[in-house]
Design an enzyme around this catalytic site. Structure first.
Site, PDB file in Angstrom:
ATOM      1  N   HIS A  62     -86.426  13.239  60.701  1.00  0.00           N
ATOM      2  CA  HIS A  62     -85.635  14.160  60.075  1.00  0.00           C
ATOM      3  C   HIS A  62     -84.855  14.093  61.183  1.00  0.00           C
ATOM      4  CE1 HIS A  62     -87.389  11.977  56.541  1.00  0.00           C
ATOM      5  NE2 HIS A  62     -88.719  13.439  56.657  1.00  0.00           N
ATOM      6  N   GLY A  67     -84.715  17.165  53.442  1.00  0.00           N
ATOM      7  CA  GLY A  67     -85.163  18.508  52.564  1.00  0.00           C
ATOM      8  C   GLY A  67     -84.195  19.205  51.377  1.00  0.00           C
ATOM      9  N   GLY A  68     -84.491  20.690  51.551  1.00  0.00           N
ATOM     10  CA  GLY A  68     -83.641  21.581  50.703  1.00  0.00           C
ATOM     11  C   GLY A  68     -84.621  21.448  49.102  1.00  0.00           C
ATOM     12  N   GLU A  69     -85.348  21.688  49.009  1.00  0.00           N
ATOM     13  CA  GLU A  69     -86.687  20.896  48.247  1.00  0.00           C
ATOM     14  C   GLU A  69     -86.365  22.588  47.775  1.00  0.00           C
ATOM     15  OE1 GLU A  69     -89.110  18.978  50.425  1.00  0.00           O
ATOM     16  OE2 GLU A  69     -89.372  17.331  49.014  1.00  0.00           O
ATOM     17  N   TYR A 129     -85.692   8.520  50.116  1.00  0.00           N
ATOM     18  CA  TYR A 129     -86.454   8.468  49.287  1.00  0.00           C
ATOM     19  C   TYR A 129     -86.180   7.412  47.856  1.00  0.00           C
ATOM     20  CZ  TYR A 129     -89.745  12.418  49.827  1.00  0.00           C
ATOM     21  OH  TYR A 129     -90.852  13.248  50.629  1.00  0.00           O
ATOM     22  N   ARG A 162     -91.513  12.874  43.447  1.00  0.00           N
ATOM     23  CA  ARG A 162     -90.106  13.558  43.654  1.00  0.00           C
ATOM     24  C   ARG A 162     -90.013  12.241  44.116  1.00  0.00           C
ATOM     25  NH1 ARG A 162     -91.386  16.777  48.954  1.00  0.00           N
ATOM     26  NH2 ARG A 162     -93.932  15.703  48.269  1.00  0.00           N
ATOM     27  N   ARG A 226    -102.782  13.355  54.156  1.00  0.00           N
ATOM     28  CA  ARG A 226    -102.553  14.446  52.877  1.00  0.00           C
ATOM     29  C   ARG A 226    -103.474  14.985  52.438  1.00  0.00           C
ATOM     30  NH1 ARG A 226     -97.481  13.387  50.425  1.00  0.00           N
ATOM     31  NH2 ARG A 226     -96.940  15.447  49.944  1.00  0.00           N
ATOM     32  N   ASP A 281     -92.664  13.451  61.270  1.00  0.00           N
ATOM     33  CA  ASP A 281     -92.119  13.992  59.712  1.00  0.00           C
ATOM     34  C   ASP A 281     -90.853  14.839  60.752  1.00  0.00           C
ATOM     35  OD1 ASP A 281     -91.393  13.916  57.638  1.00  0.00           O
ATOM     36  OD2 ASP A 281     -93.206  15.016  56.621  1.00  0.00           O
ATOM     37  N   SER A 285     -88.566  19.172  55.849  1.00  0.00           N
ATOM     38  CA  SER A 285     -89.420  20.370  55.189  1.00  0.00           C
ATOM     39  C   SER A 285     -90.312  19.879  54.815  1.00  0.00           C
ATOM     40  CB  SER A 285     -88.120  20.310  54.056  1.00  0.00           C
ATOM     41  OG  SER A 285     -88.498  19.666  52.746  1.00  0.00           O
TER      42      SER A 285
HETATM   43 ZN    ZN Z   1     -91.959  11.986  53.342  1.00  0.00          ZN
END
Ligand code: ZN
Length: 384
Positions: A62, A67-69, A129, A162, A226, A281, A285
């Site tokens: 990024h 982000g900003g989640e 996304y 998300r 993950r 990544d 975030s």
């Molecule tokens: Zn991702």
């Protein structure tokens, strides 16, 4: 300026033994047992107590932050050039993530150009996304053909709370456009898929591959390490010929079995060493959620984690040439970056020199020395 790296043990990533490497401008001109060339314009770099490996490729960063989640104050900062140098990353692919509103493709493009000017090679993905995806020109097909830096679409979120919950038809169309755009522009047209913790995992790709003519190599699913279920499902996916990407920056947040180095080891043991890539990544975030999917805190991904996880793999017994594939040759192959990922004649002069502890000593990108003798020699424009 002409450079010769003398008497260095070369891993391309296959071990080639001790060689001299001749670099002119931004290309590797020759890799030979002995190259004799002297004069005012020839810089000799002693490689006798080092190994030379291809510059690392990070396919998911990024670069303008993400982000900003956890609200606006959690928007992550943009990538600093010298972080790439520290991590030996000489090729980076920038992407948008969860936030395709306050982050946009125009700034992503500008940052990619800036990183290029500062000294590495940078490409980007169209989209974020969400589906329908954001593009430069109104269509992914046109983006691939008309925008030099666009080599695919991503990161498109699937199997995640998300995600925009796209339909099969929508994802199918993205893959189709990526394929044709890639063919017409001689690019990969890769579809970089963010996979979350959902149950559907890779189902949509299986559907598309079984019901259309689109090959499984059109996709590069990421974050496959993950959770355990997804990591195991990834083995079936690679059995079908697909490539999977392991995220390195989550390293310390995950239990050992899910760290990229350990995942790599598992996949190599299963015979898939040619189908694994690592990506950081970086600057993304790394939100932490509780069981109720409530946000409880976040970290920022580091691009240097690719190198750290590579080194951990080797320290835990993975052969260096096999661990290297995940950070060099495999990524070059799936992203169709034909001048990257190996040390050979006519390829881009992206080379790292490592000491016996595998610490990065020198970084050369596009023929330019960015780190010499453990010290960064080229910093980003606004770094002091
Ligand atoms: Zn991702």
């Amino acid at each position: 300026m002409i450079k010769i790296i003398k008497n260095v043990e070369v891993f391309s990533p296959q071990p080639l033994g001790r060689k001299d490497i001749l670099i002119a401008s931004d290309k590797i001109v020759a890799v030979e047992d002995s190259i004799i060339l002297n004069g005012l314009y020839v810089q000799i770099i002693d490689g006798s107590d080092k190994i030379a490996v291809p510059g690392f490729i990070d396919s998911h960063v990024h670069i303008i932050g993400g982000g900003g989640e956890g609200g606006f104050k959690t928007r992550t900062p943009e990538l600093i050039f010298s972080d790439l140098v520290k991590g030996g990353i000489t090729t980076v692919i920038g992407c948008l993530g969860t936030d395709g509103v306050t982050r946009n493709l125009n700034s992503l493009y500008a940052k990619a150009k800036a990183l290029d000017e500062e000294g590495v090679t940078c490409y980007i993905y169209s989209g974020s996304y969400r589906v329908p995806i954001v593009t430069f020109t109104g269509s992914l097909l046109q983006d691939l053909i008309l925008i030099d830096k666009v080599i695919g679409a991503g990161e498109i979120a699937l199997s995640d709370h998300r995600s925009s919950q796209p339909t099969l038809e929508e994802v199918k169309r993205i893959a189709a456009d990526a394929r044709v755009g890639g063919i017409l522009s001689a690019k990969a047209g890769i579809v970089n898929l963010h996979l979350g913790d959902g149950d559907s995992m890779l189902d949509m790709i299986y559907e598309i591959v079984s019901k259309t003519e689109i090959p499984i190599t059109q996709f590069l699913p990421t974050h496959v390490n993950r959770n355990k279920k997804l990591l195991n499902e990834g083995l079936n996916y690679t059995k079908m010929g697909g490539f999977v990407d392991f995220t390195t920056s989550t390293g310390s947040l995950l239990e050992e079995d899910l760290q990229a180095w350990k995942a790599l080891k598992l996949y190599i043991e299963n015979g898939f060493e040619d189908q694994i890539t690592f990506s950081s990544d970086g600057q993304g975030s790394l939100p932490r959620f509780n069981e109720k999917k409530e946000f409880i805190g976040l970290d920022v991904g580091k691009v240097t984690s690719v190198y750290e996880q590579f080194r951990l793999a080797v320290r835990h017994g993975v052969a260096i040439e096999k661990a290297l594939k995940a950070v060099t040759q495999n990524a070059a192959k799936i992203l169709k970056l034909h001048n990257k990922g190996i040390i050979a004649q006519k390829k881009d002069a992206d080379i790292l020199l490592l000491d016996h502890d595998l610490t990065i000593v020198d970084v050369i990108a596009k023929g330019k020395v960015l780190m010499a003798n453990y010290e960064i020699t080229v910093k980003g424009t606004f770094e002091s």
